[in-house]
Design a protein around this motif. Structure first.
Motif: not given
Length: 419
Positions: A365-370
């Motif tokens: 998931n290229n969202g906040s997890s990055v």
């Protein structure tokens, strides 16, 4: 004589089965070594105790096995169809210990030792009164080899050397006792990296002292590692010189050696030199050694490694012996033989595991997890350069993958990444 196999039934914690001791080929002039490894509680010392029972000392095995356990153990030897059997807490009278079966104790001589105990200072003036050690005194893991009197036995050996030199001062070859002492001193020198010699200090009472690293020291003044070595190694030399009194080269006679955790009290530099020195010192020996040290394991170039593993139910199985290979590093021993996958302290290991979890989420998931992954990476990078190299390498790999738009690469286990 050499031991070839042990079979076990109802011998906790082991699964019923057998353990073979193959001969070592292509290692002329070196002792045959069987190295037992495995985590605590897998029964390595229990196997040593069983071998000691077959060789003349039942006490260690009886201390570990209840009479109502139903344990059945058989130990086989190469000569004369040798067999020793243990049942219901006692040896089978039809197959007594091998020294008794042979009726000629010279053909079955065995000694035991442990790295735990330290050589103790003692009065040395009664050396002439020492008696030949009995089988159970030679085979012990609890302390002084040969019963009481290692210092006295060393004094007796040293005085014998003086008499040999007086009798033949110009002899081209060393006498039998002189050769034993020289080989012992050379082995200690090889292990510790410093010169070593046993000397007699004159005075109102003769006293045995050690010259080590250029200093004359009483035994109580020696480093604990050296006192540990001397307790069993010097004990073996003097006992073998006493037992094979008619041999011109006592240390080259066939013998079985039982050794429990020689690495105790030893710096890793010494640990890696112990087995090679022993293999040269006792070239006709068959040795059974328990160790938890990757430095001892990786030092074995000629011999067999027996790995003890416990399953989820607590049952221990002993893998088929693995032939020791030349050139293995201690890291190979740590990972492949001792099954230790952690490289760092427990707290760092947990943070690395958390980071890897967040890294997996970032790939998915290229969202906040990055952002979460980068925060964890930044925190870890403040620990050490090794951790920084590990973590930032994985972050850089993530960035390259994200820029190219490719799928997540197949990840190698982090322990295979060179730091």
């Amino acid at each position: 004589m050499r031991l070839t196999k042990i079979t076990m039934k109802n011998f906790a914690p082991f699964a019923d089965g057998e353990m073979e001791f193959p001969a070592v080929e292509g290692a002329e002039g070196l002792a045959e070594v069987h190295l037992f490894t495995g985590e605590n509680g897998t029964g390595k010392t229990r196997v040593l105790a069983a071998l000691m029972g077959a060789l003349g000392n039942l006490i260690p095995l009886q201390d570990r096995v209840r009479q109502d356990s139903g344990a059945e153990i058989e130990v086989f030897a190469s000569e004369w169809g040798g067999l020793w059997r243990f049942r219901d807490g006692a040896e089978d009278p039809k197959t007594p210990s091998m020294p008794i079966q042979m009726d000629i104790f010279d053909n079955v001589f065995a000694m035991g030792g442990s790295g735990i105990a330290l050589l103790e200072e003692a009065q040395s003036g009664t050396a002439q009164d020492l008696k030949i050690a009995r089988a159970h005194e030679c085979l012990t893991l609890s302390g002084a080899v040969g019963g009481s009197g290692i210092i006295q036995r060393l004094m007796k050996l040293r005085m014998g050397v003086a008499l040999e030199r007086d009798a033949a001062p110009n002899a081209q070859e060393a006498g039998r006792l002189t050769a034993c002492l020289q080989k012992l001193e050379q082995a200690i020198c090889e292990i510790t990296g410093h010169g070593f010699a046993l000397q007699v200090q004159q005075g109102r009472e003769l006293k045995l002292i050690a010259q080590w690293d250029g200093q004359r020291l009483f035994f109580s003044e020696l480093p604990d590692g050296l006192r540990s070595l001397l307790n069993w190694l010097a004990g073996w030399v003097v006992l073998q010189s006493e037992h094979f009194e008619h041999s011109a080269d006592p240390l080259s006679c066939a013998v079985t050696l039982i050794l429990d955790e020689p690495e105790n009290h030893l710096h890793p530099a010494w640990q890696r030199r112990v087995l090679p020195a022993l293999q040269k010192l006792f070239p006709k020996a068959q040795m059974f050694v328990v160790t938890h040290s990757p430095f001892v394991v990786s030092s074995l170039n000629a011999g067999w490694i027996h790995k003890f593993t416990r399953d989820a139910k607590g049952v221990v199985k002993i893998e088929a012996p693995k032939k020791a290979s030349r050139g293995d590093s201690y890291m190979t021993a740590v990972q492949e033989i001792l099954d230790l996958t952690e490289w760092f302290d427990p707290e760092t290991e947990q943070e690395i595991a958390d980071f890897e979890t967040s890294l997996d989420k970032a790939y998915a998931n290229n969202g906040s997890s990055v952002d979460e992954m980068r925060l964890k990476a930044d925190k870890l990078s403040k620990r050490s350069q090794e951790v920084t190299n590990l973590v930032m390498g994985l972050v850089a790999q993530f960035d390259r993958t994200a820029e190219s738009g490719k799928a997540k690469p197949k990840m190698e286990p982090k322990r295979n990444i060179k730091l």
